[in-house]
Design an enzyme around this catalytic site. Structure first.
Site, PDB file in Angstrom:
ATOM      1  N   THR A  27      73.150   8.690  19.434  1.00  0.00           N
ATOM      2  CA  THR A  27      71.877   8.806  18.722  1.00  0.00           C
ATOM      3  C   THR A  27      71.818  10.180  18.066  1.00  0.00           C
ATOM      4  OG1 THR A  27      70.580   9.801  20.525  1.00  0.00           O
ATOM      5  CG2 THR A  27      70.767   7.385  20.498  1.00  0.00           C
ATOM      6  N   ALA A  56      72.592  12.200  23.385  1.00  0.00           N
ATOM      7  CA  ALA A  56      71.236  12.614  23.020  1.00  0.00           C
ATOM      8  C   ALA A  56      71.323  14.040  22.493  1.00  0.00           C
ATOM      9  CB  ALA A  56      70.308  12.542  24.229  1.00  0.00           C
ATOM     10  N   VAL A  82      75.270  15.359  26.026  1.00  0.00           N
ATOM     11  CA  VAL A  82      74.429  16.187  25.162  1.00  0.00           C
ATOM     12  C   VAL A  82      75.139  16.466  23.841  1.00  0.00           C
ATOM     13  CG1 VAL A  82      73.168  18.342  24.932  1.00  0.00           C
ATOM     14  CG2 VAL A  82      73.347  17.240  27.176  1.00  0.00           C
ATOM     15  N   LYS A  83      74.473  16.109  22.767  1.00  0.00           N
ATOM     16  CA  LYS A  83      75.022  16.289  21.421  1.00  0.00           C
ATOM     17  C   LYS A  83      74.637  17.678  20.904  1.00  0.00           C
ATOM     18  CE  LYS A  83      75.730  13.022  17.618  1.00  0.00           C
ATOM     19  NZ  LYS A  83      75.127  11.848  16.948  1.00  0.00           N
ATOM     20  N   ILE A  84      75.664  18.423  20.471  1.00  0.00           N
ATOM     21  CA  ILE A  84      75.483  19.808  20.046  1.00  0.00           C
ATOM     22  C   ILE A  84      76.034  19.980  18.630  1.00  0.00           C
ATOM     23  CG2 ILE A  84      76.102  22.214  20.537  1.00  0.00           C
ATOM     24  CD1 ILE A  84      74.470  21.180  22.791  1.00  0.00           C
TER      25      ILE A  84
END
Length: 218
Positions: A27, A56, A82-84
């Protein structure tokens, strides 16, 4: 190759999961905003449906803020990744989060050097964007091939998520290039299993069987 579904639509995720094709979900803020529901609520529901990784994304741009957000996101479900964003601050955050055992997906990668930096920082996944490179007249598939070669050369553990996939050719070429994962919009999935010659073949088989059945009945 693993298939991730690039959506936050719960109904879409449920429908395609029933086919056994969904290994994870990605996402981003744009996708989440389209759902018109609280971020946490959406991610937790997706994680209850999908056993695999669910990306996310953080909103902060400074490393400290990213780390703070990431720790919260990681507590929502054990399969949250965790999307960075691929920035200097992002790399700093990834390094910290990796040391804490929090999985990360570094996004918006457009060069081999960016992918290499993300992998060296400890990213679990790196996401090169094929379609967006094609949009500016660059062959995004060359990036996938070269990234895979570099990761293999040095034994780096990051997995490549082919992102911004626009058509079947992107998926097929990414698979041929050795990308570990493709994240695919829900609208593209039906095109992957459909072909007019398949439909024509089924129609022919049924027609022949009907003729045979009528003959046997006589």
């Amino acid at each position: 190759m693993k298939f991730f579904l690039d959506t936050a639509s719960v109904s879409e995720i449920k429908r395609i999961s029933e086919l056994g094709l969904v290994d994870g979900v990605t996402t981003n803020p744009t996708i989440i905003a389209k759902e018109g529901r609280p971020f946490e609520e959406v991610i937790k529901e997706i994680c209850s449906i999908v056993d695999g990784p669910v990306s996310a994304e953080v909103i902060g741009l400074e490393a400290d803020k990213m780390v703070e957000e990431a720790r919260i996101l990681a507590k929502w479900a054990p399969n949250v990744v965790v999307k960075i964003p691929m920035t200097e601050e992002g790399l700093k955050a990834v390094h910290t989060l990796t040391a804490e055992g929090i999985k990360t997906n570094v996004t918006l990668i457009f060069t081999v050097s960016q992918g290499l930096m993300a992998a060296k920082a400890g990213a679990t996944y790196i996401s090169p964007f094929l379609g967006r490179l094609d949009d500016i007249g660059t062959d995004g598939m060359i990036l996938i091939k070269n990234l895979k070669k570099v990761l293999d050369n040095y034994g780096l553990k990051a997995e490549i998520i082919s992102a911004s996939i626009r058509h079947i050719g992107h998926l097929e070429e990414a698979a041929e290039a050795g990308a570990h994962i493709a994240t695919i919009p829900g609208s593209l999935f039906p095109k992957l299993w459909s072909h007019p010659l398949t439909d024509k073949g089924i129609e022919g088989f049924l027609k022949d069987w009907e003729a045979f059945s009528q003959k046997e009945g006589n």
